[in-house]
Design a protein around this motif. Structure first.
Motif, PDB file in Angstrom:
ATOM      1  N   GLY A 100      30.651  38.208  16.753  1.00  0.00           N
ATOM      2  CA  GLY A 100      30.910  38.081  15.328  1.00  0.00           C
ATOM      3  C   GLY A 100      29.878  37.201  14.650  1.00  0.00           C
ATOM      4  N   THR A 101      30.003  37.083  13.338  1.00  0.00           N
ATOM      5  CA  THR A 101      29.087  36.247  12.562  1.00  0.00           C
ATOM      6  C   THR A 101      29.787  34.991  12.063  1.00  0.00           C
ATOM      7  N   GLY A 102      30.838  34.605  12.766  1.00  0.00           N
ATOM      8  CA  GLY A 102      31.606  33.424  12.389  1.00  0.00           C
ATOM      9  C   GLY A 102      32.781  33.800  11.506  1.00  0.00           C
ATOM     10  N   MET A 103      33.973  33.390  11.915  1.00  0.00           N
ATOM     11  CA  MET A 103      35.179  33.707  11.135  1.00  0.00           C
ATOM     12  C   MET A 103      35.327  32.743   9.976  1.00  0.00           C
ATOM     13  N   ASN A 104      35.448  33.283   8.774  1.00  0.00           N
ATOM     14  CA  ASN A 104      35.763  32.457   7.612  1.00  0.00           C
ATOM     15  C   ASN A 104      37.254  32.147   7.604  1.00  0.00           C
ATOM     16  N   PRO A 105      37.651  30.896   7.356  1.00  0.00           N
ATOM     17  CA  PRO A 105      39.079  30.531   7.384  1.00  0.00           C
ATOM     18  C   PRO A 105      39.795  30.939   6.099  1.00  0.00           C
ATOM     19  N   PHE A 106      39.984  32.249   5.912  1.00  0.00           N
ATOM     20  CA  PHE A 106      40.630  32.765   4.707  1.00  0.00           C
ATOM     21  C   PHE A 106      42.116  33.027   4.952  1.00  0.00           C
ATOM     22  N   TYR A 107      42.900  32.895   3.919  1.00  0.00           N
ATOM     23  CA  TYR A 107      44.299  33.321   3.945  1.00  0.00           C
ATOM     24  C   TYR A 107      44.791  33.425   2.509  1.00  0.00           C
ATOM     25  N   ILE A 108      45.883  34.149   2.312  1.00  0.00           N
ATOM     26  CA  ILE A 108      46.537  34.255   1.006  1.00  0.00           C
ATOM     27  C   ILE A 108      47.972  33.781   1.183  1.00  0.00           C
ATOM     28  N   ALA A 109      48.303  32.697   0.520  1.00  0.00           N
ATOM     29  CA  ALA A 109      49.646  32.134   0.652  1.00  0.00           C
ATOM     30  C   ALA A 109      50.631  32.928  -0.206  1.00  0.00           C
ATOM     31  N   GLY A 110      51.880  32.885   0.190  1.00  0.00           N
ATOM     32  CA  GLY A 110      52.921  33.569  -0.579  1.00  0.00           C
ATOM     33  C   GLY A 110      53.721  34.502   0.303  1.00  0.00           C
TER      34      GLY A 110
END
Length: 359
Positions: free
Chosen positions: A250-260
């Motif tokens: 991979g090219t590095g995992m971005n720490p993304f998320y959507i709360a709710g």
């Protein structure tokens, strides 16, 4: 002038040749998309190469049978298959990212991206022309000129799709460029494709770069092309999954998320959400990872004896695919992976995997 078939260096087994003569381990290296984060993947490859060769083993990438890459990973795959070293690919990103994605006025470019591509693709094409002409020693090199096998996905916006006995209809579809001598038992028309054109097509990220020759970013098809590479390997010759060793990077995992828990979002909220494209791409990436694990691995964990291994460390902060100012930071983050408490165990297993793949 189109290259002759004699200029191809096919690695396929001729029909009818004994199965025992085929490689015991058919080795695949697959690289994800991720824009400028390609420098992170290239640096990890350079470090893996140094770590394995330090232990008196051959260059781990010298016996790869198939390189696969989507988007920025497609550029890396084409480069490695053409004879470029991982160190040269690190330099390619470090020295040129600012020309491809100028860092000035990024905020204005985001606004511009609402109605047209944020960046021109002319600098990228110029850099790729110079890179592959120098690597292969020929002007306007074609896929047939690449001495190693390679697979690169793109998304064709207005191609023709065959529908069984009903003929063909014009509609968008995925396309997987490759340089195998034969394609489904027929001469491969991809061999005459320009390397630069294929690289431009697979990296034409929507909203960032213009559509190129009717195609857009390969990440729209398979941002993690591991499963596509596995399918190509099984189709190219009569072999079994047990014959294959596949390393996915991979090219590095971005720490993304959507709360709710129960958002009642409609078109505007979903389409205009800044993370929506990443949500789709990351979902596809994880699907390919799941499929390869289920097909190739007999053990549940990332152990060196498995046929499939994926290395994609978590980045400490999100880095956009056009953030050219972050190339130095990405190189530093890659260099810290072996000592980072969160990533070091996975790195150690990755090194052990490559040592086992190169006995």
């Amino acid at each position: 002038m189109s290259p002759s078939s004699e200029s191809i260096a096919p690695r396929q087994t001729p029909p009818g040749e004994a199965a025992a003569s085929r490689p015991k381990n058919y080795r695949i290296l697959s690289i994800d998309g991720g824009g400028v984060r390609g420098v992170y993947a290239a640096k990890l490859l350079e470090m893996l190469e140094a770590e394995v060769t330090k232990r008196c083993r051959p260059n781990p990438f010298s016996n790869i049978n198939l390189f696969a890459g989507a988007s920025t990973g497609g550029i890396i795959a084409l480069g490695l298959a053409s004879g470029l070293s991982s160190a040269e690919l690190v330099a390619l990103y470090r020295d040129n990212a600012g020309q491809i994605f100028p860092s000035r006025c990024r905020a204005l470019r985001k606004v511009k991206g609402i109605v047209r591509a944020r960046y021109s693709n002319a600098p990228l094409k110029r850099i790729l022309n110079h890179t592959f002409t120098r690597a292969l020693g020929t002007p306007e090199p074609r896929l047939a000129d690449i001495p190693r096998h390679v697979l690169v996905p793109v998304f064709d916006l207005a191609g023709e799709k065959k529908l069984g006995g009903a003929g063909a209809v014009r509609m968008w579809k995925p396309k997987f460029f490759n340089n195998f001598k034969d394609n489904a038992g027929r001469p491969n028309p991809d061999l005459n494709e320009s390397i630069v054109d294929v690289a431009m097509r697979t990296s034409a990220a929507p909203t960032y770069l213009p559509v190129y020759q009717g195609d857009v970013d390969g990440g729209m098809v398979s941002n993690n092309p591991s499963m596509a590479a596995l399918a190509q390997a099984l189709d190219a010759e009569p072999r079994q999954p047990a014959d294959i060793r596949l390393f996915s990077l991979g090219t590095g995992m971005n720490p993304f998320y959507i709360a709710g828990q129960s958002m009642k979002w409609g078109d505007i909220q979903w389409v205009c959400h800044k993370l929506f494209p990443d949500l789709v791409m990351d979902g596809m990436t994880d699907v390919a990872d799941y499929q390869c694990r289920r097909i190739l691995n007999g053990r549940p964990d990332d152990v060196p004896g498995n046929r499939y291994f994926r290395l994609d460390p978590l980045l400490p902060e999100a880095i956009a695919l056009d953030d050219s100012a972050a190339t130095g930071k990405l190189i530093e983050l890659a260099e810290k992976v072996p000592s980072d408490p969160a990533s070091a165990p996975l790195w150690t297993l990755a090194v052990q995997w490559w040592l086992g793949a190169n006995p």
